[in-house]
Motif scaffolding. Structure first.
Motif, PDB file in Angstrom:
ATOM      1  N   THR A  44      -4.100  -3.717  -5.949  1.00 46.04           N
ATOM      2  CA  THR A  44      -5.023  -3.586  -4.724  1.00 46.04           C
ATOM      3  C   THR A  44      -6.290  -4.622  -4.968  1.00 46.04           C
ATOM      4  N   PRO A  45      -6.340  -5.493  -4.015  1.00 43.87           N
ATOM      5  CA  PRO A  45      -7.444  -6.448  -4.111  1.00 43.87           C
ATOM      6  C   PRO A  45      -8.617  -5.944  -3.602  1.00 43.87           C
ATOM      7  N   ASN A  46      -9.344  -5.025  -4.562  1.00 37.93           N
ATOM      8  CA  ASN A  46     -10.569  -4.295  -4.241  1.00 37.93           C
ATOM      9  C   ASN A  46     -11.602  -5.239  -3.736  1.00 37.93           C
ATOM     10  N   GLU A  47     -11.591  -6.340  -4.301  1.00 41.31           N
ATOM     11  CA  GLU A  47     -12.863  -7.394  -3.864  1.00 41.31           C
ATOM     12  C   GLU A  47     -12.830  -7.573  -2.195  1.00 41.31           C
ATOM     13  N   GLU A 145      -8.691 -10.512  -7.483  1.00 43.16           N
ATOM     14  CA  GLU A 145      -7.786 -10.318  -6.192  1.00 43.16           C
ATOM     15  C   GLU A 145      -6.716 -11.208  -6.085  1.00 43.16           C
ATOM     16  N   GLN A 148      -3.911  -9.886  -7.924  1.00 40.16           N
ATOM     17  CA  GLN A 148      -3.288  -8.517  -7.302  1.00 40.16           C
ATOM     18  C   GLN A 148      -2.559  -9.071  -6.066  1.00 40.16           C
TER      19      GLN A 148
END
Length: 413
Positions: A44-47, A145, A148
């Motif tokens: 998951t690209p949390n940023e 990210e 990811q």
């Protein structure tokens, strides 16, 4: 004697009666576990998600008096039965296939936002079928990210002129990426090695202007399906792995090795090992290192060349014209700044019946160009100042294409 009892002796009405009032003892409410805390955040690209998520609303608190501090007033009601909706369908009742079809029409920004709705939508938002093509142009810094996004199953990735940090791959699985543009990126060689060591299905790759290593060239040789390779302006690798890579990548059709930090051994490695499948070659910028022998070897090994760029090679003279004439499929030829070629000899290209464009910038003056064009009516002269061989997109294009293929998930519109 009155039969009325004092108010304090009246019993509390039953809790089961709707609309009744009572003062129960204070009980601690259990907080429900957060949905987002249980999501699988490995890929998951949390940023990116946090960047585009709306700000959290702060809960409003009101100051109350101390008279009810001990006893909390509660209005107890029976839970009403849920009415079955007959007006329309609920989102939860839609099958995964239909939801995936809806999510496929969202932009990258909206798709990342929907991934925070619930666990099911998070799982669907990162389904591989939605992450086939991603364009991260406009994202100045790519850190965790990037790993990811690549791990999400991306097939086409476009992020040129970006600063790449540490992708931080969570597993050792190989990547699915087939088309990737990293041209002009600011990236450490070790990070680039980590990315390319996981690639086995590359078909189109652009590393223009990057500092490479022998290990990177070795990892490229492990992609037998490679069709287009852009190494323009690259440096940092020796001739031996370059020769080995050309031997193993037998499906190469377009290769750009112009203006690399090459010596004579590098040019010889290309001329003696270039696969016969190559139809477009840019080997310009080697001045004293590209001799007549290398040109002959290239023509013999690649008889189906349609686009050839030998610009900025001082050793290329009019003696190469009979050799180039053996390329019956040649349509585009670039000899710009090959100063050993006399302008008057350019009329000999009338013997090339299939030649369509000729680039000779720096060899003729603008005043002589109409005369040459009149002598070669079937050839367009000096129309393409920049080579497009193996490059992901033309310098004149502003869309989100990658070797003619569109990227649907775009960082910025």
């Amino acid at each position: 004697m009155s039969s009325e009892r004092p108010l304090k002796e009246l019993p509390c009405l039953s809790d089961n009666l709707e609309g009744s009032l009572c003062w129960p003892q204070r009980t601690k409410l259990k907080r429900k576990p957060s949905c987002s805390g249980m999501l699988d955040t490995e890929n998951t690209p949390n940023e990116l998600i946090q960047q585009w998520s709306p700000p959290h609303k702060k809960s409003l608190t009101s100051a109350k008096g101390k008279e009810n501090e001990e006893n909390v007033f509660v209005l107890a009601r029976r839970p009403r039965k849920k009415r079955e909706s007959t007006a329309g369908l609920c989102w939860d009742s839609l099958p995964d296939e239909l939801l995936l079809g809806i999510l496929s029409h969202l932009s990258l920004k909206d798709l990342l936002r929907t991934s925070r709705v619930c666990k099911r939508w998070h799982r669907l938002a990162f389904d591989e079928s939605l992450w086939h093509s991603v364009d991260l142009v406009g994202k100045a810094l790519l850190d965790a990210e990037l790993g990811q996004v690549l791990s999400a199953g991306v097939l086409r990735l476009r992020c040129p002129h970006t600063c790449i940090g540490q992708p931080s791959f969570k597993s050792t699985e190989k990547l699915h990426v087939q088309h990737m543009d990293l041209s002009g990126c600011t990236v450490e060689t070790s990070v680039l090695e980590d990315i390319l060591s996981r690639c086995r299905h590359l078909q189109n790759l652009s590393l223009e202007g990057l500092l490479l290593s022998d290990s990177i060239i070795h990892y490229l040789s492990q992609n037998p399906e490679l069709v287009r390779l852009n190494l323009c302006g690259c440096s940092g690798f020796s001739s031996e792995p370059l020769a080995e890579m050309l031997k193993l990548c037998t499906r190469l059709e377009e290769i750009n090795v112009s203006w690399c930090d090459f010596k004579g051994l590098h040019v010889q490695a290309i001329a003696n090992n270039i696969p016969s499948s190559v139809t477009q070659l840019n080997i310009s910028g080697y001045r004293q290192n590209l001799s007549m022998e290398e040109v002959k070897s290239i023509v013999e090994r690649c008889p189906d060349l349609t686009n050839l760029d030998l610009s900025d090679s001082v050793l290329v003279t009019t003696d190469t014209f009979p050799v180039l004439q053996q390329l019956y499929s040649l349509k585009h030829l670039a000899l710009s700044r090959c100063y050993q070629i006399h302008p008057a000899s350019l009329v000999d290209f009338e013997k090339f019946p299939n030649l369509q464009t000729l680039e000779v910038f720096g060899l003729i003056q603008d005043s002589y160009l109409p005369i040459l064009s009149k002598g070669l009516p079937h050839i367009q002269i000096n129309t393409l100042p920049f080579s497009t061989i193996a490059r992901p997109s033309s310098s004149m294009r502003k869309d989100h294409t990658l070797w003619g293929m569109h990227c649907w998930l775009v960082y910025k519109h």
